[in-house]
Scaffold this active site. Structure first.
Site, PDB file in Angstrom:
ATOM      1  N   GLU A 349     -15.031   0.628  -1.388  1.00 17.45           N
ATOM      2  CA  GLU A 349     -14.714  -0.500  -2.560  1.00 17.45           C
ATOM      3  C   GLU A 349     -16.026  -1.001  -2.874  1.00 17.45           C
ATOM      4  O   GLU A 349     -16.485  -2.164  -2.487  1.00 17.45           O
ATOM      5  CB  GLU A 349     -13.787  -1.602  -1.905  1.00 17.45           C
ATOM      6  CG  GLU A 349     -12.502  -1.156  -1.684  1.00 17.45           C
ATOM      7  CD  GLU A 349     -11.405  -1.933  -1.292  1.00 17.45           C
ATOM      8  OE1 GLU A 349     -11.972  -3.117  -1.056  1.00 17.45           O
ATOM      9  OE2 GLU A 349     -10.072  -1.797  -1.286  1.00 17.45           O
ATOM     10  N   GLU A 436      -6.357   3.713  -0.409  1.00 15.32           N
ATOM     11  CA  GLU A 436      -5.943   2.431   0.144  1.00 15.32           C
ATOM     12  C   GLU A 436      -5.221   1.385  -0.575  1.00 15.32           C
ATOM     13  O   GLU A 436      -5.277   1.238  -1.828  1.00 15.32           O
ATOM     14  CB  GLU A 436      -7.210   1.860   0.577  1.00 15.32           C
ATOM     15  CG  GLU A 436      -6.945   0.673   1.621  1.00 15.32           C
ATOM     16  CD  GLU A 436      -8.252  -0.400   1.768  1.00 15.32           C
ATOM     17  OE1 GLU A 436      -9.256   0.269   2.246  1.00 15.32           O
ATOM     18  OE2 GLU A 436      -8.178  -1.616   1.511  1.00 15.32           O
TER      19      GLU A 436
HETATM   20  C1  DCB Z   1     -10.109  -4.146   1.206  1.00 11.66           C
HETATM   21  C2  DCB Z   1     -10.762  -3.527   2.337  1.00 11.66           C
HETATM   22  C3  DCB Z   1     -10.443  -3.396   3.743  1.00 11.66           C
HETATM   23  C4  DCB Z   1      -9.792  -5.013   3.850  1.00 11.66           C
HETATM   24  C5  DCB Z   1      -8.576  -4.754   3.022  1.00 11.66           C
HETATM   25  C6  DCB Z   1      -7.752  -6.247   2.983  1.00 11.66           C
HETATM   26  O1  DCB Z   1     -10.697  -5.160   1.062  1.00 11.66           O
HETATM   27  F1  DCB Z   1     -11.214  -2.157   1.975  1.00 11.66           F
HETATM   28  O2  DCB Z   1     -11.417  -3.398   4.551  1.00 11.66           O
HETATM   29  O3  DCB Z   1      -9.394  -4.984   5.115  1.00 11.66           O
HETATM   30  O4  DCB Z   1      -8.752  -4.505   1.600  1.00 11.66           O
HETATM   31  O5  DCB Z   1      -8.564  -7.247   2.531  1.00 11.66           O
HETATM   32  C7  DCB Z   1      -9.704  -6.283   5.743  1.00 11.66           C
HETATM   33  C8  DCB Z   1      -8.931  -6.226   7.117  1.00 11.66           C
HETATM   34  C9  DCB Z   1      -9.529  -7.514   8.035  1.00 11.66           C
HETATM   35  C10 DCB Z   1     -11.026  -7.546   8.027  1.00 11.66           C
HETATM   36  C11 DCB Z   1     -11.519  -7.567   6.617  1.00 11.66           C
HETATM   37  C12 DCB Z   1     -12.868  -7.423   6.752  1.00 11.66           C
HETATM   38  O6  DCB Z   1      -7.577  -6.121   6.768  1.00 11.66           O
HETATM   39  O7  DCB Z   1      -8.846  -7.493   9.019  1.00 11.66           O
HETATM   40  O8  DCB Z   1     -11.056  -8.683   8.739  1.00 11.66           O
HETATM   41  O9  DCB Z   1     -11.141  -6.479   6.057  1.00 11.66           O
HETATM   42  O10 DCB Z   1     -13.586  -6.418   7.305  1.00 11.66           O
HETATM   43  C13 DCB Z   1     -10.345  -5.928  -0.359  1.00 11.66           C
HETATM   44  C14 DCB Z   1      -9.517  -5.384  -1.322  1.00 11.66           C
HETATM   45  C15 DCB Z   1      -9.279  -5.843  -2.501  1.00 11.66           C
HETATM   46  C16 DCB Z   1      -9.872  -7.297  -2.910  1.00 11.66           C
HETATM   47  C17 DCB Z   1     -10.783  -7.900  -1.724  1.00 11.66           C
HETATM   48  C18 DCB Z   1     -10.934  -7.255  -0.648  1.00 11.66           C
HETATM   49  N1  DCB Z   1      -9.601  -7.961  -3.976  1.00 11.66           N
HETATM   50  N2  DCB Z   1     -11.934  -7.720   0.368  1.00 11.66           N
HETATM   51  O11 DCB Z   1      -8.733  -7.458  -4.847  1.00 11.66           O
HETATM   52  O12 DCB Z   1     -10.123  -9.098  -4.170  1.00 11.66           O
HETATM   53  O13 DCB Z   1     -12.471  -8.798   0.017  1.00 11.66           O
HETATM   54  O14 DCB Z   1     -11.966  -7.156   1.413  1.00 11.66           O
END
Ligand code: DCB
Length: 519
Positions: A349, A436
């Site tokens: 991402e 994902e």
């Molecule tokens: C994505 C990432 C993934 C993330 C998930 C949920 O990030 F590919 O790594 O996973 O979506 O946010 C989270 C885990 C947490 C961990 C965190 C940091 O579930 O346990 O603490 O990663 O490693 C996204 C996807 C979309 C958006 C933002 C994120 N968005 N983000 O649309 O704003 O900022 O992580």
């Protein structure tokens, strides 16, 4: 001479005489050695001895197991007489890559007792189980046993395949003699003959009829035709499964049993999320690479497709570490050049203040070139704003074959506007893969949005789009598929699944044949 042979054979059948000059009739191993020899599974030396105290090597043990279990050798990596059997055993999931690397350097070393037990149990008595409390009490030196081997060793004790030495010790790390190996085998073979068809426990979730549909052995090498993912024969296929969480935190759910569980529940795909930052590959390359390879091997052994994901996230611009990505993917693509299971996701991402034209696209061109030097496998490419800006990719895609673009969504955050964007990109001819998605909000938490998730999955299904759900772990967050504290080394029951996991696994199970009708 012939008569004497017949006589010896009959005598040994009666248990009166072992057929080898150094196997004393009546000794604790005489009957097992005879039985194994008569079945043609072991043989003695040309001087008529059996050499019961000689140590067994890993290659000898695995080939013996392969003969008993009736599996055929396949092409192996190492130049070694047993490479074919060892490769077949590895693919069957009898042991893990790092326990006996297929490159062969440990094939001729003595096998440890714990590894021998694991291989034997996996091959001959895969359904056997042992109760932790009852069985561990029988083993004086249980504290010395590495947790990875608990289930196999406890099951072996419970089934009577092993019983420990005179002091009640198992000696997990000691070597194994030929006599001991024969005793173990004889017990396991006898037990396996008695065991009727495996009956699933009352609580275990029934296996879906479709679990093998869409497997790698059915579909072979993937290719992209128009916007559709297709199999080697050019027919449309849809892949579905789970993504791991970060390998640096939850690698126990990216190993054989856990990945195999998802296959049992209907997945034909697994995604290996190898974070680059946050303690991931860039700070611990060797360890993370090994964990990734282990997960890949586990998926391969279950005939699944497997996405290797370079999980950039806090490091928003993939171009910053393009050299590391090139060499990593170049090497993996070489290693798996003959393996149709692999799908390469080169930037999870991209995010922050970056551009498609200046950053992500040129990065993707370079890494794709490194992969193409060795493999024509499918490559998945992300886009800015956490792989939501597919309209930018649609307006200026890369040149090349078997390229797809990822769209990531979280059902609690991303609504119909992102679906509309997907439809426009598809109409523009962009092949899309949802590598994902989560049932939660975009931060992985905030509750499970079942209705929105259903809507999204129906939308994907109508369009024949493949997906991976975030994530297979037991973290206390809405997107995790497992309840906190769930064991990674057992078959899960409904109780082990979180609200999100119950929803996603029911979709994995219930969607019928995973291969689409040709359009
Ligand atoms: C994505 C990432 C993934 C993330 C998930 C949920 O990030 F590919 O790594 O996973 O979506 O946010 C989270 C885990 C947490 C961990 C965190 C940091 O579930 O346990 O603490 O990663 O490693 C996204 C996807 C979309 C958006 C933002 C994120 N968005 N983000 O649309 O704003 O900022 O992580």
């Amino acid at each position: 001479m012939k008569k004497l042979g017949v006589l010896l054979f009959l005598l040994s059948l009666c248990g009166l005489l072992a057929g080898f000059s150094d196997v004393e009739a009546g000794s604790w191993y005489a009957r097992p050695v005879d039985e194994m020899a008569q079945a043609g599974w072991v043989s003695g030396y040309s001087d008529g001895t059996f050499r019961p105290n000689r140590t067994v090597s890993a290659a000898e043990f695995v080939t013996l197991t392969a003969r008993c279990a009736g599996i055929d050798p396949v092409q192996g990596q190492a130049e070694h007489w047993a490479a074919g059997d060892l490769e077949a055993a590895l693919q069957a999931g009898w042991y893990d890559w790092d326990e006996l690397p297929p490159t062969g350097e440990r094939f001729d070393q003595p096998i440890s007792r714990k590894l021998a037990v694991k291989i034997l149990m996996k091959a001959l008595l895969p359904q056997a189980q042992g109760d932790y409390v009852t069985q561990s009490q029988k083993i004086q030196d249980f504290v010395q046993l590495d947790g990875h081997y608990y289930s196999a060793v406890l099951a072996a004790y419970a089934s009577g395949v092993i019983s420990g030495d005179a002091e009640g010790n198992f000696r997990p790390d000691s070597s194994l003699t030929r006599a001991e190996a024969c005793v173990m085998f004889q017990q396991a073979v006898a037990k396996a003959k008695k065991t009727t068809q495996p009956v699933p426990g009352p609580e275990s979730i029934s296996k879906p009829a479709v679990s093998a549909a869409g497997s790698v052995s059915q579909n072979g090498w993937l290719q992209v035709k128009g916007t559709q993912l297709c199999n080697e024969a050019g027919e449309p296929v849809v892949l579905r499964g789970m993504s791991s969480h970060g390998l640096q935190w939850y690698s126990q759910f990216a190993q054989a049993q856990a990945i195999g569980n998802t296959a049992d529940f209907g997945a034909n795909l697994f995604r290996v999320a190898m974070y680059t930052e946050e303690g991931g590959y860039l700070s611990r390359p060797e360890e993370m690479r090994q964990r990734a390879v282990k997960a890949i091997e586990a998926a391969i052994s279950r005939d699944m497709y497997v996405i290797l994901d370079w999980h950039i996230l806090s490091d928003g611009n993939p171009m910053d570490r393009v050299a590391e990505a090139e060499s990593f993917f170049g090497e993996i693509a070489w290693l798996y050049r003959d393996c149709p299971n692999l799908i390469y996701e080169i930037c999870n991402e991209p995010n922050g203040n970056i551009s498609w034209a200046e950053d992500v696209k040129p990065y993707a061109q370079r890494v794709a070139a490194a992969i193409r030097a060795n493999s024509q496998g499918v490559i998945l490419i992300g886009s800015p704003t956490w792989s939501q800006d597919i309209h930018l990719a649609a307006a200026a895609p890369l040149e090349g074959e078997n390229l797809m673009y990822t769209l990531h969504f979280y059902a609690g955050t991303h609504g119909s506007w992102l679906q509309d964007r997907m439809d426009s990109a598809l109409s523009a001819g962009l092949p899309i893969f949802v590598s994902e998605w989560g049932t939660s909000q975009a931060d992985g938490s905030g509750g499970v949005f079942v209705k929105e998730s259903e809507d999204w999955l129906d939308f994907l299904e109508e369009r024949g789009i493949s997906w991976c759900n975030w994530s297979l772990c037991d973290k206390a967050e809405s997107s995790a598929a497992l309840r906190p504290g769930t064991a990674s080394d057992v078959l899960w029951t409904q109780e082990d699944l979180s609200e999100s996991g119950q929803f996603v696994f029911s979709r994995l199970r219930g969607e019928g044949d995973l291969a689409l009708e040709a359009k």
